[in-house]
Each structure stands twice: as C-alpha cells, then as structure tokens.
Design a protein around this motif. Structure first.
Motif, PDB file in Angstrom:
ATOM      1  N   GLY A   1       0.692  -1.430   0.144  1.00  0.00           N
ATOM      2  CA  GLY A   1       0.205   0.078  -0.194  1.00  0.00           C
ATOM      3  C   GLY A   1       1.321   1.141   0.277  1.00  0.00           C
ATOM      4  N   MET A   2       2.052   1.396   0.464  1.00  0.00           N
ATOM      5  CA  MET A   2       3.671   1.968   0.333  1.00  0.00           C
ATOM      6  C   MET A   2       3.466   2.768  -1.220  1.00  0.00           C
ATOM      7  SD  MET A   2       5.808   1.025   3.881  1.00  0.00           S
ATOM      8  CE  MET A   2       6.955   2.631   2.566  1.00  0.00           C
ATOM      9  N   LYS A   3       2.985   3.874  -0.821  1.00  0.00           N
ATOM     10  CA  LYS A   3       3.383   4.655  -1.920  1.00  0.00           C
ATOM     11  C   LYS A   3       4.540   4.876  -2.286  1.00  0.00           C
ATOM     12  CE  LYS A   3      -0.993   7.924  -2.603  1.00  0.00           C
ATOM     13  NZ  LYS A   3      -1.174   8.890  -2.812  1.00  0.00           N
ATOM     14  N   ILE A   4       5.515   4.839  -3.614  1.00  0.00           N
ATOM     15  CA  ILE A   4       6.413   5.192  -3.769  1.00  0.00           C
ATOM     16  C   ILE A   4       6.870   5.669  -5.349  1.00  0.00           C
ATOM     17  CG2 ILE A   4       7.358   2.628  -3.302  1.00  0.00           C
ATOM     18  CD1 ILE A   4       6.675   0.919  -5.584  1.00  0.00           C
ATOM     19  N   PRO A   5       6.862   6.704  -4.758  1.00  0.00           N
ATOM     20  CA  PRO A   5       7.132   8.068  -6.209  1.00  0.00           C
ATOM     21  C   PRO A   5       8.779   8.192  -5.850  1.00  0.00           C
ATOM     22  CG  PRO A   5       6.490   8.986  -3.816  1.00  0.00           C
ATOM     23  CD  PRO A   5       7.566   7.704  -3.704  1.00  0.00           C
ATOM     24  N   GLU A   6       8.715   8.255  -7.712  1.00  0.00           N
ATOM     25  CA  GLU A   6       9.957   8.007  -8.136  1.00  0.00           C
ATOM     26  C   GLU A   6      10.693   9.022  -7.941  1.00  0.00           C
ATOM     27  OE1 GLU A   6       8.611   8.628 -12.463  1.00  0.00           O
ATOM     28  OE2 GLU A   6       7.619   6.867 -12.605  1.00  0.00           O
ATOM     29  N   GLU A   7      10.994  10.038  -7.520  1.00  0.00           N
ATOM     30  CA  GLU A   7      11.980  11.005  -7.082  1.00  0.00           C
ATOM     31  C   GLU A   7      12.117  10.578  -5.800  1.00  0.00           C
ATOM     32  OE1 GLU A   7      12.763  15.204  -7.777  1.00  0.00           O
ATOM     33  OE2 GLU A   7      11.139  14.853  -8.687  1.00  0.00           O
ATOM     34  N   SER A   8      11.286  10.561  -5.109  1.00  0.00           N
ATOM     35  CA  SER A   8      11.675  10.194  -3.479  1.00  0.00           C
ATOM     36  C   SER A   8      12.909   8.679  -3.436  1.00  0.00           C
ATOM     37  CB  SER A   8      10.976   9.942  -2.566  1.00  0.00           C
ATOM     38  OG  SER A   8      10.061   8.691  -3.339  1.00  0.00           O
ATOM     39  N   LEU A   9      12.741   7.534  -4.772  1.00  0.00           N
ATOM     40  CA  LEU A   9      13.643   6.837  -4.671  1.00  0.00           C
ATOM     41  C   LEU A   9      14.756   6.462  -5.246  1.00  0.00           C
ATOM     42  CD1 LEU A   9      10.844   3.890  -5.908  1.00  0.00           C
ATOM     43  CD2 LEU A   9      11.713   4.373  -3.609  1.00  0.00           C
ATOM     44  N   ALA A  10      14.589   8.168  -6.226  1.00  0.00           N
ATOM     45  CA  ALA A  10      15.796   8.257  -7.224  1.00  0.00           C
ATOM     46  C   ALA A  10      16.860   9.005  -6.110  1.00  0.00           C
ATOM     47  CB  ALA A  10      15.341   9.347  -8.033  1.00  0.00           C
ATOM     48  N   GLU A  11      16.166  10.123  -5.350  1.00  0.00           N
ATOM     49  CA  GLU A  11      17.251  10.492  -4.072  1.00  0.00           C
ATOM     50  C   GLU A  11      17.624   9.613  -3.243  1.00  0.00           C
ATOM     51  OE1 GLU A  11      15.935  13.888  -1.291  1.00  0.00           O
ATOM     52  OE2 GLU A  11      14.002  13.711  -2.992  1.00  0.00           O
ATOM     53  N   GLN A  12      16.710   8.487  -3.157  1.00  0.00           N
ATOM     54  CA  GLN A  12      17.217   7.150  -1.913  1.00  0.00           C
ATOM     55  C   GLN A  12      18.608   6.959  -2.291  1.00  0.00           C
ATOM     56  OE1 GLN A  12      13.569   5.165  -1.138  1.00  0.00           O
ATOM     57  NE2 GLN A  12      15.152   3.244  -0.101  1.00  0.00           N
ATOM     58  N   PHE A  13      18.140   6.296  -4.302  1.00  0.00           N
ATOM     59  CA  PHE A  13      19.436   5.584  -4.734  1.00  0.00           C
ATOM     60  C   PHE A  13      20.303   6.553  -4.757  1.00  0.00           C
ATOM     61  CE2 PHE A  13      16.068   2.160  -3.996  1.00  0.00           C
ATOM     62  CZ  PHE A  13      16.360   1.353  -3.853  1.00  0.00           C
ATOM     63  N   GLY A  14      20.077   7.607  -5.198  1.00  0.00           N
ATOM     64  CA  GLY A  14      21.714   8.738  -5.689  1.00  0.00           C
ATOM     65  C   GLY A  14      21.682   8.565  -7.293  1.00  0.00           C
ATOM     66  N   VAL A  15      20.370   8.016  -7.884  1.00  0.00           N
ATOM     67  CA  VAL A  15      20.693   7.904  -9.386  1.00  0.00           C
ATOM     68  C   VAL A  15      19.150   8.843 -10.020  1.00  0.00           C
ATOM     69  CG1 VAL A  15      21.138   5.488  -9.136  1.00  0.00           C
ATOM     70  CG2 VAL A  15      19.203   6.141  -9.628  1.00  0.00           C
ATOM     71  N   SER A  16      19.249   8.827 -11.447  1.00  0.00           N
ATOM     72  CA  SER A  16      18.229   9.446 -11.531  1.00  0.00           C
ATOM     73  C   SER A  16      16.843   9.078 -11.688  1.00  0.00           C
ATOM     74  CB  SER A  16      18.594   9.897 -13.168  1.00  0.00           C
ATOM     75  OG  SER A  16      18.145   9.217 -13.910  1.00  0.00           O
ATOM     76  N   ARG A  17      16.070   9.378 -12.101  1.00  0.00           N
ATOM     77  CA  ARG A  17      14.710   8.897 -12.623  1.00  0.00           C
ATOM     78  C   ARG A  17      14.125   7.389 -13.952  1.00  0.00           C
ATOM     79  NH1 ARG A  17      10.533  12.434 -13.520  1.00  0.00           N
ATOM     80  NH2 ARG A  17       9.410  11.087 -14.265  1.00  0.00           N
ATOM     81  N   THR A  18      15.345   7.826 -14.491  1.00  0.00           N
ATOM     82  CA  THR A  18      15.450   7.022 -15.485  1.00  0.00           C
ATOM     83  C   THR A  18      15.705   4.997 -14.877  1.00  0.00           C
ATOM     84  OG1 THR A  18      15.764   8.192 -16.606  1.00  0.00           O
ATOM     85  CG2 THR A  18      16.088   5.883 -17.920  1.00  0.00           C
ATOM     86  N   PRO A  19      16.547   4.465 -14.587  1.00  0.00           N
ATOM     87  CA  PRO A  19      16.415   3.483 -13.881  1.00  0.00           C
ATOM     88  C   PRO A  19      15.188   3.513 -12.558  1.00  0.00           C
ATOM     89  CG  PRO A  19      18.062   4.750 -12.883  1.00  0.00           C
ATOM     90  CD  PRO A  19      17.654   5.680 -14.052  1.00  0.00           C
ATOM     91  N   ILE A  20      14.891   3.902 -11.776  1.00  0.00           N
ATOM     92  CA  ILE A  20      14.161   3.822 -10.632  1.00  0.00           C
ATOM     93  C   ILE A  20      12.345   3.248 -11.424  1.00  0.00           C
ATOM     94  CG2 ILE A  20      12.398   4.677  -9.486  1.00  0.00           C
ATOM     95  CD1 ILE A  20      14.622   4.575  -8.195  1.00  0.00           C
ATOM     96  N   ARG A  21      12.568   4.418 -12.976  1.00  0.00           N
ATOM     97  CA  ARG A  21      11.652   4.059 -13.480  1.00  0.00           C
ATOM     98  C   ARG A  21      11.525   2.548 -14.227  1.00  0.00           C
ATOM     99  NH1 ARG A  21       7.869   7.715 -15.983  1.00  0.00           N
ATOM    100  NH2 ARG A  21       7.234   6.511 -17.274  1.00  0.00           N
ATOM    101  N   GLU A  22      12.169   2.041 -14.903  1.00  0.00           N
ATOM    102  CA  GLU A  22      12.613   0.480 -14.996  1.00  0.00           C
ATOM    103  C   GLU A  22      12.083  -0.550 -14.121  1.00  0.00           C
ATOM    104  OE1 GLU A  22      15.726  -0.031 -17.596  1.00  0.00           O
ATOM    105  OE2 GLU A  22      15.032   1.590 -19.419  1.00  0.00           O
ATOM    106  N   ALA A  23      12.833  -0.015 -13.460  1.00  0.00           N
ATOM    107  CA  ALA A  23      13.073  -1.224 -11.862  1.00  0.00           C
ATOM    108  C   ALA A  23      11.447  -1.680 -11.536  1.00  0.00           C
ATOM    109  CB  ALA A  23      14.168  -1.139 -11.262  1.00  0.00           C
ATOM    110  N   VAL A  24      11.180   0.026 -11.521  1.00  0.00           N
ATOM    111  CA  VAL A  24       9.481  -0.115 -10.718  1.00  0.00           C
ATOM    112  C   VAL A  24       8.522  -0.934 -11.547  1.00  0.00           C
ATOM    113  CG1 VAL A  24       7.458   1.294 -10.436  1.00  0.00           C
ATOM    114  CG2 VAL A  24       9.119   2.012  -9.645  1.00  0.00           C
ATOM    115  N   ARG A  25       8.637   0.028 -13.180  1.00  0.00           N
ATOM    116  CA  ARG A  25       8.274  -1.601 -13.897  1.00  0.00           C
ATOM    117  C   ARG A  25       8.494  -2.492 -14.226  1.00  0.00           C
ATOM    118  NH1 ARG A  25       6.956   3.383 -14.594  1.00  0.00           N
ATOM    119  NH2 ARG A  25       5.394   3.729 -15.764  1.00  0.00           N
ATOM    120  N   ARG A  26       9.625  -3.037 -14.210  1.00  0.00           N
ATOM    121  CA  ARG A  26       9.483  -4.441 -13.604  1.00  0.00           C
ATOM    122  C   ARG A  26       8.988  -5.132 -12.478  1.00  0.00           C
ATOM    123  NH1 ARG A  26      15.819  -5.586 -14.478  1.00  0.00           N
ATOM    124  NH2 ARG A  26      15.803  -7.281 -13.223  1.00  0.00           N
ATOM    125  N   LEU A  27       8.879  -4.456 -11.976  1.00  0.00           N
ATOM    126  CA  LEU A  27       8.495  -5.097 -10.569  1.00  0.00           C
ATOM    127  C   LEU A  27       7.007  -5.046 -10.650  1.00  0.00           C
ATOM    128  CD1 LEU A  27      10.342  -3.296  -7.790  1.00  0.00           C
ATOM    129  CD2 LEU A  27      10.494  -5.405  -8.049  1.00  0.00           C
TER     130      LEU A  27
END
Lengths: 214, 214
Positions: A29-55
């Motif tokens: 149920g937790m929301k996972i905004p791309e930007e905050s994940l990007a910040e957390q992992f220290g990368v841009s939103r692009t790889p985050i998006r790919e990971a989230v879509r795969r998940l």
DNA sequence: GAACCCATCGTTGTATACAATGGACACACC
DNA sequence: GGTGTGTCCATTGTATACAACGATGGGTTC
C-alpha cells in the motif's frame, strides 16, 4: 568468464527494491514516488522507472497510470489462488522430471534442503525462507521445461511475499522442512504420485489429496 | 466512463510492436535498434525502451545488455514445453470452474467459438487465431483464479507466436474449432475429466490421454 | 453549511543530451 | 595466414529538461 560486476543501475535498483518489498521494509500500500526513490538510491529517475515497471510485471508493485505507483497487497483470495497455481506447477515439474534432470539437480536439492535445516537450527528465519525458495526453484528446474521455469519465476515473487505474510510458527515450519527430504526420497524412488500429493500438503499445510489421482 | 483514448505512447508502441511480431512482420532473430524504432513510430527512445522491455518480460524480445535487442525465436523443444504448460494451466482452469464462473463466462465462450467458426468460413485466418485465443482466455478467466489468469496471459504471447508458426492446414484447423463446442458441452455437463483430456488433444493435436486420470 | 468549480502544485510521461560500453574493422605481430 | 590488439563507431544506459495530466485545497455559489 565476463565481469558481470557492472550490472546496470536499473538492475541494482530492481534487486534492492525487490528485497525491500519482500523483507517487509516496504509495506503493501505504500506509495513509491519515483523522485524520492531516485534520491534514496542516488540515481536519476530513469533506472528507477525501469525497475518499478519490472516489479509491476511481477505483481509486486501496482502502477496507476499518470498517478502513482504503490507496493501491491495480497488478499486472502489471491493467496489461495497463488497456492493453487503453485501446486499445479510444481506437480507438473515432478511429472516432467526424468532420470537426467533428477541427476543434474539432486545435489542442488539436497544442499538447499540441508541449508534450510541449518538455518532453522540457528534461528535465521530469513535464510530459511531463502533456502526454501531455492529448493523449490531447483525442483522446477529439474523439469528442464523452460516455459515452466520462466512462469514459475514469475510467480516466485508473490510466493515469497506470501511466505512472509503467512508467518508460520516454529512447529509448522520445521514440519515443512522435513517434507523436503521426504520429497527427495519419493523422487528418487520414482513415486511421483505420492510426491505430488506431498507437495499439495506442503503448500497448503494440510493433508488433502485434492488433485491426486484415484 | 473515463476517456481511455489517451493511452501512453509506451502502451501504443508496445501494442503495435507486439502485433508486428505476432503477425510475423517482425521475424524472429531480427535486431530492433531503439533509434530506428523511435524514428519509425515518430517518438523518442524513452517509450520505445519501455515497450521493448515489457515485450522482453513476455518473452517476445530478447535483450542482450548493452548490446542489442532482437525478436525471440522459438525452438522445437520450447514449443513442446509451452504446450505442456499450457495444457496444465487450462486443465487447472477446468478443475477450478464452478457454477458461477461457468454462468458468468458461458456467453463469452460461445460467442468466441461462433466467431471462430465464422472467420473460418470466410477464410480469415488471422481472425480465426484471434478468436481462438479469446476463447481460451475466456476459459481461463472462468476459473476466476487471478494468479492463473495473470500467468496464462504471460504465456499467451508465446502461445500466439506458436499458433502462427504451427501453420495448421484447413482440415486440422476446422477439427480444432469443432472441439471448442465439444469442450463447452462437457463443461456444461460437468464432465471435467473428459474435458481435460480433450484439452490435451486440442493442444497437441493428437489423441493421447496423458495426464488424464485412470 | 455543503457542493461544485477552478487554480495551483506535485508527480508522472516524454524528449533530448551525454556517458559508457560492446562490436567491427584494420593493422601489426607471430 | 591466422591470431591478437587497438581504435573507431554505433548503440545502449543514464541524466536532465520539459510537457501534461491528476490530486489537493481554497473560494464561490446555492
């Protein structure tokens, strides 16, 4: 013998997010905004998006288009559905295992079963789950049916999510682990029907021979 | 009643690429560079990447990291593997269908079966395949098992790829179509075991009752 | 006081720019 | 002649910038 150390960021993020979800660190149920994940992992939103879509393809994340993504939850009904399919696939694997497949994977199987027991002994629950999972994956792989393997891997994420949510007690858990050895014995003896019945019991934690032939 | 006209570019590209692959326009082994696709579709590489990655999750595209993506091919062995899993899943569906599920989908089923026959009559092979596919999807959906449905949809792309490659002749094809009606009769009569045996025959195009109980 | 509407803001969707790696070709060396 | 190696180029992987949509909150109207 290539250096596979250089996994893509997208892969790394995928792996870590998956771990966080399956460990319960990221709850359903937790929301996972791309930007905050990007910040957390220290990368841009692009790889985050790919990971989230795969998940989301694996059912661990639910994407609401143009709105937000969140960690998927599992309902009671879904849990039952997943278990039913899981049993069917593992039974198909048992049916498909031949001499060669058995020989090719028996070492792996017994190792995972043993590691499982060991982890249980030292009370490392996370490790128990991990090895248990590997055991069942190895069983599937012994079928040498590529389509079966690939489909099971799809279910696997949800199965792991379930395993955690189930929260079996010590007694139930050790009973389960003992069944691994039993399965291997039945496999070795070629007693496929009994093995399939055992798998049903193993997954549903009760002794019903639904689906077994008469 | 939302306006779903505004599908994302990524979705549109995904759909069109999938069509091109399943129609044989994009043949197995062909490389699909992101840039040329982007040019072809008149969009940037971003939605192309997402589409290609999604297709790879469905096994229609093979991605070689940091190198190139290409349309997947199916080997003889894989075809057999897929068919085996397909039969198992459809048989599970039949086992799972209850009165309510049957009633909820019987209209759909008979419609697709009829449309299939009609398309066969006018020699529209593509439409035959499409309706046939919808028929089997409806069968799966009648099980009302969400995990089963989702897993089958994963296999579906490969099943469609196979259906094309198989290239059945008129006689075989019309035989197959006739079996749809037969299945529905068996379902209506609750004769699940016979229905499951028929499904095996339907998929493997030969009358073997492997997997049927004795 | 409640319901509806509108504007703003935050987030996602897409485009573009840049970095980095793998493959192909040519050349040298054995 | 075959093999190894180094450079160049095409393509992917990632970052950033911009556009578009949805959600939230305040204001207006009934």
């Amino acid at each position: 013998m290539k250096k596979c150390i250089h996994n893509s960021l997208s892969d790394q993020v995928y792996t870590m997010l998956k771990e966080q979800i399956l460990s319960g660190q990221l709850k359903g149920g937790m929301k996972i905004p791309e930007e905050s994940l990007a910040e957390q992992f220290g990368v841009s939103r692009t790889p985050i998006r790919e990971a989230v879509r795969r998940l989301s393809e694996y059912g661990l994340v639910t994407i609401k288009p143009r709105s937000y993504a969140s960690v998927s939850t599992i309902t009671e009904k879904e849990a039952e559905d997943i278990a039913r399919v899981r049993v069917t696939l593992e039974q198909l694997a048992v049916d498909s295992i031949d001499e060669a497949g058995y020989l090719a994977h028996v070492k792996e199987l017994s190792r995972f079963a043993a590691d499982c027991q060991y982890a249980m002994g030292i009370g490392d629950r996370a490790s128990v789950f991990e090895q248990d999972n590997l055991f069942h994956l190895a069983l599937i792989k012994a079928s040498r049916n590529s389509a079966l393997i690939s489909l099971y891997e799809r279910l696997d994420a949800k199965i792991q999510q379930l395993r955690i949510a189930q929260n079996l007690n010590e007694h139930e858990l050790s009973l389960c682990l003992a069944q691994h050895g039993e399965m291997m014995n039945l496999l070795k003896g070629g007693e496929k029907e009994r093995c399939k019945a055992l798998i049903h019991e193993h997954v549903f934690h009760r002794s019903i021979d639904l689906g077994a032939p008469r």
